[in-house]
Write a protein that holds these residues in place. Structure first.
Motif, short mmCIF file in Angstrom:
data_model
loop_
_atom_site.label_atom_id
_atom_site.label_comp_id
_atom_site.label_asym_id
_atom_site.label_seq_id
_atom_site.Cartn_x
_atom_site.Cartn_y
_atom_site.Cartn_z
N UNK A 96 -6.49 -0.20 -6.28
CA UNK A 96 -7.43 -1.30 -6.05
C UNK A 96 -6.94 -2.26 -4.96
N UNK A 97 -5.61 -2.43 -4.90
CA UNK A 97 -5.10 -3.33 -3.87
C UNK A 97 -5.37 -2.75 -2.48
N UNK A 98 -5.12 -1.45 -2.37
CA UNK A 98 -5.35 -0.81 -1.09
C UNK A 98 -6.83 -0.90 -0.70
N UNK A 99 -7.66 -0.70 -1.70
CA UNK A 99 -9.10 -0.75 -1.45
C UNK A 99 -9.48 -2.15 -0.97
N UNK A 100 -8.90 -3.13 -1.61
CA UNK A 100 -9.19 -4.51 -1.23
C UNK A 100 -8.78 -4.75 0.22
N UNK A 101 -7.59 -4.26 0.57
CA UNK A 101 -7.12 -4.42 1.94
C UNK A 101 -8.04 -3.73 2.93
N UNK A 102 -8.46 -2.53 2.56
CA UNK A 102 -9.33 -1.78 3.47
C UNK A 102 -10.66 -2.50 3.68
N UNK A 103 -11.20 -3.03 2.58
CA UNK A 103 -12.47 -3.74 2.68
C UNK A 103 -12.30 -5.00 3.53
N UNK A 104 -11.23 -5.73 3.26
CA UNK A 104 -10.98 -6.95 4.02
C UNK A 104 -10.76 -6.63 5.50
N UNK A 105 -10.05 -5.55 5.75
CA UNK A 105 -9.81 -5.18 7.14
C UNK A 105 -11.13 -4.92 7.85
N UNK A 106 -12.00 -4.20 7.15
CA UNK A 106 -13.26 -3.86 7.79
C UNK A 106 -14.08 -5.13 8.07
N UNK A 107 -14.10 -6.00 7.10
CA UNK A 107 -14.86 -7.25 7.29
C UNK A 107 -14.26 -8.06 8.44
N UNK A 108 -12.92 -8.13 8.41
CA UNK A 108 -12.25 -8.92 9.45
C UNK A 108 -12.47 -8.32 10.82
N UNK A 142 0.83 -1.22 0.00
CA UNK A 142 0.00 0.00 0.00
C UNK A 142 0.85 1.25 0.00
N UNK A 143 1.95 1.18 0.78
CA UNK A 143 2.87 2.30 0.79
C UNK A 143 3.40 2.58 -0.60
N UNK A 144 3.73 1.51 -1.30
CA UNK A 144 4.21 1.66 -2.66
C UNK A 144 3.14 2.26 -3.56
N UNK A 145 1.91 1.83 -3.34
CA UNK A 145 0.81 2.36 -4.16
C UNK A 145 0.65 3.86 -3.93
N UNK A 146 0.79 4.29 -2.68
CA UNK A 146 0.68 5.72 -2.38
C UNK A 146 1.77 6.48 -3.11
N UNK A 147 2.96 5.86 -3.18
CA UNK A 147 4.08 6.54 -3.83
C UNK A 147 4.01 6.43 -5.34
N UNK A 148 3.10 5.66 -5.85
CA UNK A 148 2.93 5.59 -7.29
C UNK A 148 3.62 4.42 -7.96
N UNK A 149 3.96 3.41 -7.18
CA UNK A 149 4.52 2.21 -7.79
C UNK A 149 3.39 1.22 -8.06
N UNK A 150 3.56 0.43 -9.10
CA UNK A 150 2.55 -0.59 -9.36
C UNK A 150 2.81 -1.79 -8.45
N UNK A 151 1.80 -2.64 -8.39
CA UNK A 151 1.90 -3.84 -7.57
C UNK A 151 3.11 -4.68 -7.99
N UNK A 152 3.30 -4.80 -9.31
CA UNK A 152 4.38 -5.65 -9.81
C UNK A 152 5.73 -5.11 -9.37
N UNK A 153 5.89 -3.78 -9.50
CA UNK A 153 7.16 -3.17 -9.10
C UNK A 153 7.43 -3.42 -7.62
N UNK A 154 6.36 -3.33 -6.82
CA UNK A 154 6.54 -3.51 -5.39
C UNK A 154 6.84 -4.96 -5.05
N UNK A 155 6.20 -5.87 -5.75
CA UNK A 155 6.46 -7.30 -5.50
C UNK A 155 7.94 -7.60 -5.75
#
Lengths: 449, 265
Positions: free
Chosen positions: B13-25, A111-124
């Motif tokens: 979308x990943x963050x959103x997914x995490x947030x939703x899952x967190x809330x459910x959990x 998520x931190x990476x996403x905030x900074x503008x990295x894609x999921x793949x880059x962060x992985x």
């Protein structure tokens, strides 16, 4: 070359509202009616930071350092001026504060990476490096609320530096974690500065600032009072910190004046008036003891006669103390004590340790004592204290502390010459010497071995 | 603006997914029955209401209700209401709850209300599976009208998103908003024909009923689930307009207030 961070006349005004409701009213007021008083947390801040430069921010609490960082990050809204930044910003404003304790370490990193503008793949891709750097192993898939503070901090730091940001902003976060991680993080920061990352630090850790930064900015009441070399900034800052409680003119030449009547033991001692004119003891300094003696004043000069709490490594500072007896004191002792940042008693020394006998004192008499201490210690900050002791009757075995003042300073010891010339490594320079002899008969040596 | 928001949602979308899952959990971790509470709570509420209205007060459903089962009828009205009230009431506090994220990092705070909405929508979906099955069993018919249901859910969600943005951002500046909202929602429940049929309302007051967006939602749900064959085009159109207006207004207010969140929190 375009600067990486460019601040132009920025200011941050806080609006002080007498009533909470007024804030909402003002924001939604169609005609923009004002309901507040103004408070400028920052004003007229203009500076550029070039690529790969490391800049330290110094200033007392409330001088606007953290606000400035939050503005650069874009968390707070600017009131005036412009800020231009080029590249991704990674910010450690309070380590791990942007992390969500309910999520796993991995999710937080992503998520931190996403905030900074990295894609999921880059962060992985970076994930493995981050996990290794933070050294938290399988905990990466556990929610962060079960992390120890150290793990939390390590992951936050690992995350911030391993994404290789163009700009790294660190607020008072360098002195966390255990000493091993501290060292690792310092080295990493040096490394990424060298690799071209621009850094801005806020720290009260003078040693960290001095060793990492090319430039320091001193903030006072929301304005820049100094931009330039870190050592100079630290010096000014140390003085200004002290100035709040007691007035010491910074770096003014005061050569010791030879007294007219020689009633002192040595010619280069000061008169009581001279000590009191630049007394470093403030009213708020904590003093204790039996009260049989009083420390009236202390003055600290370097070898050039400047009033200063700064010493270059191996430099000598002179501590002048003005002591008054309230009772009859035999075997008078005056000691200067040094303590490091975490309170370790580093050194204590006075007349008794060098077999220098001070005169007995009768009530009302006062004495000027000078203790010269050569700072053959590592570059760090020290607090110092003074103690006056003595026996209340002749031949007494025990010496009471009659007057004692601690928590003076801080004395900032720096080292600014090339590392190759450093006079010693470690905490303190113990007396040492090196001798050698060339072996003539090499054959004999070979026989022995 | 709307386009940017959609893109932001996709990027995060990943963050959103995490947030939703967190809330459910966070809602169900540590509880023995877990996610079943999502069903147990409304079912028990419905049984209680059914007992009071159907047996104690002897309320009888008119022909317009589409079913003789008071329980089923009530369930259809209550489900959207719970979705609505739970989401809005939780979203009022959501920014304050996530203070650290907002003040110490560049966090896209507009996603927080959306995450709660989505998490509630999932809860809601479970409810609907059950109601759907119950409806088929009790009424013994399944009509294509059920296809209206997703449309109503979407329109209601749109309305709620805007409202959530509005109240959550304003609540930072004026914490009373949360309290006021609780009171309002308590009253709103009875303003909406959930435990009574709209036909039971005196003719003169029925105009007032039609000012209530939740009226159209509840009617729409019943229409779709109970197979009452009278399309509510007007209601749907009104809901659509309201949803769009609410989202735009909420988005505008949120955006306007957002730069000051960090300062106020």
């Amino acid at each position: 070359m375009e600067p990486t961070i460019s601040l132009n006349g920025i200011g941050k005004k806080y609006r002080i509202f007498t009533r909470h409701m007024d804030r909402l009213k003002e924001l939604l007021h169609p005609a923009g009616k004002k309901y507040h008083h103004e408070f400028w947390a920052l004003r007229n801040i203009t500076f550029d930071v070039d690529r790969g430069e490391a800049v330290g921010l110094l200033g007392r609490n409330g001088s606007g350092k953290s606000t400035l960082l939050q503005l650069i990050c874009g968390i707070l809204r600017l009131t005036e001026g412009t800020i231009q930044t080029r590249g991704r910003i990674s910010a450690l404003l309070e380590l791990g504060a942007g992390f969500n304790p309910d999520f796993t370490g991995r999710a937080n990193v992503l998520m931190n990476g996403a905030i900074m503008g990295y894609t999921m793949e880059e962060m992985e891709e970076k994930m493995q490096d981050i996990i290794e750097y933070a050294d938290i192993g399988d905990f990466i898939d556990q929610p962060m609320k079960i992390y120890s503070t150290g793990m939390y901090v390590r992951l936050a730091f690992a995350c911030a530096v391993n994404v290789r940001p163009e700009i790294l902003i660190v607020d008072e976060a360098l002195s966390v974690g255990d000493i091993f991680f501290q060292q690792k993080s310092f080295n990493t920061i040096r490394e990424i500065i060298q690799s071209g990352t621009t850094c801005i630090f806020v720290s009260h850790d003078m040693e960290a600032l001095r060793s990492l930064c090319n430039r320091a900015i001193l903030l006072e009441n929301g304005e820049i009072t100094y931009i330039g070399s870190p050592i100079e900034a630290i010096n000014i800052y140390s003085h200004s910190v002290k100035k709040a409680s007691v007035f010491i003119p910074p770096a003014v030449y005061h050569p010791p004046v030879a007294p007219q009547e020689v009633h002192y033991q040595s010619r280069d001692l000061m008169s009581p008036e001279e000590i009191l004119a630049h007394n470093v003891i403030s009213d708020t300094s904590k003093g204790y003891g039996t009260g049989a003696m009083t420390i009236l004043g202390v003055r600290v000069l370097n070898k050039n006669g400047y009033d200063t709490f700064h010493a270059e490594m191996m430099e000598t500072l002179s501590f002048y103390a003005l002591i008054e007896a309230n009772e009859t004191i035999y075997d008078t002792i005056v000691v200067v004590n040094l303590f490091d940042r975490i309170g370790t008693f580093v050194f204590g020394g006075g007349n008794r340790e060098v077999r220098h006998v001070l005169p007995d004192m009768s009530p009302g008499q006062s004495l000027v004592v000078r203790v010269d201490i050569t700072f053959s210690v590592k570059a760090e900050e020290f607090l110092f204290g003074l103690a006056a002791k003595g026996a209340l009757y002749k031949g007494a075995e025990t010496f009471n502390s009659h007057a004692r003042i601690d928590m003076l300073g801080p004395i900032v010891v720096t080292y600014s010459k090339p590392m190759a010339d450093i006079p010693f490594h470690g905490i303190a320079r113990l007396p040492f010497e090196v001798k050698h002899a060339m072996v003539e008969d090499t054959a004999a040596v070979n026989d022995i071995s | 603006m709307a386009f940017r928001f959609v893109r932001e949602v996709i990027n995060n979308r990943y963050m959103l997914k995490c947030l939703v899952l967190r809330d459910l959990k966070s809602r169900y971790t540590g509880s023995f029955l877990g996610i079943f509470w999502a069903v147990i709570h409304p079912v028990i509420t419905v049984i209680t209401y059914t007992f009071i209205f159907s047996y104690v007060l002897k309320a009888r459903l008119g022909p317009a209700a589409g079913t003789n089962s008071f329980l089923l009828w009530l369930l259809c009205g209550l489900a959207p209401w719970l979705y609505f009230s739970e989401t809005v009431q939780r979203n009022v506090q959501i920014l304050i709850e996530n203070k650290m994220l907002i003040t110490k990092s560049l966090f896209p705070s507009e996603l927080l209300p959306l995450s709660i909405l989505l998490s509630n929508m999932l809860n809601h979906a479970i409810m609907f599976g059950i109601i759907g099955i119950a409806a088929v069993i009790i009424t013994k018919k399944l009509t294509l009208l059920i296809l209206y249901l997703p449309v109503y859910i979407f329109l209601l969600s749109l309305f709620m998103l805007g409202l959530s943005w509005m109240v959550s951002s304003m609540n930072i500046f004026l914490r009373d908003i949360g309290q006021v909202l609780n009171v309002l929602i308590g009253m709103w429940f009875f303003y909406t024909p959930i435990v009574y049929q709209p036909t039971a309302v005196p003719e003169g007051l029925r105009v007032l009923l039609k000012l209530n967006p939740m009226y159209y939602v509840v009617e729409g749900y019943r229409l779709s689930l109970l197979g009452i064959d009278q399309a509510h085009w007007k209601g749907m159109l009104l809901l659509f307009i309201l949803g769009v207006v609410s989202t735009i207004a909420g988005g505008f207010i949120f955006k306007r207030l957002k730069p000051d969140f960090a300062e106020m929190l």
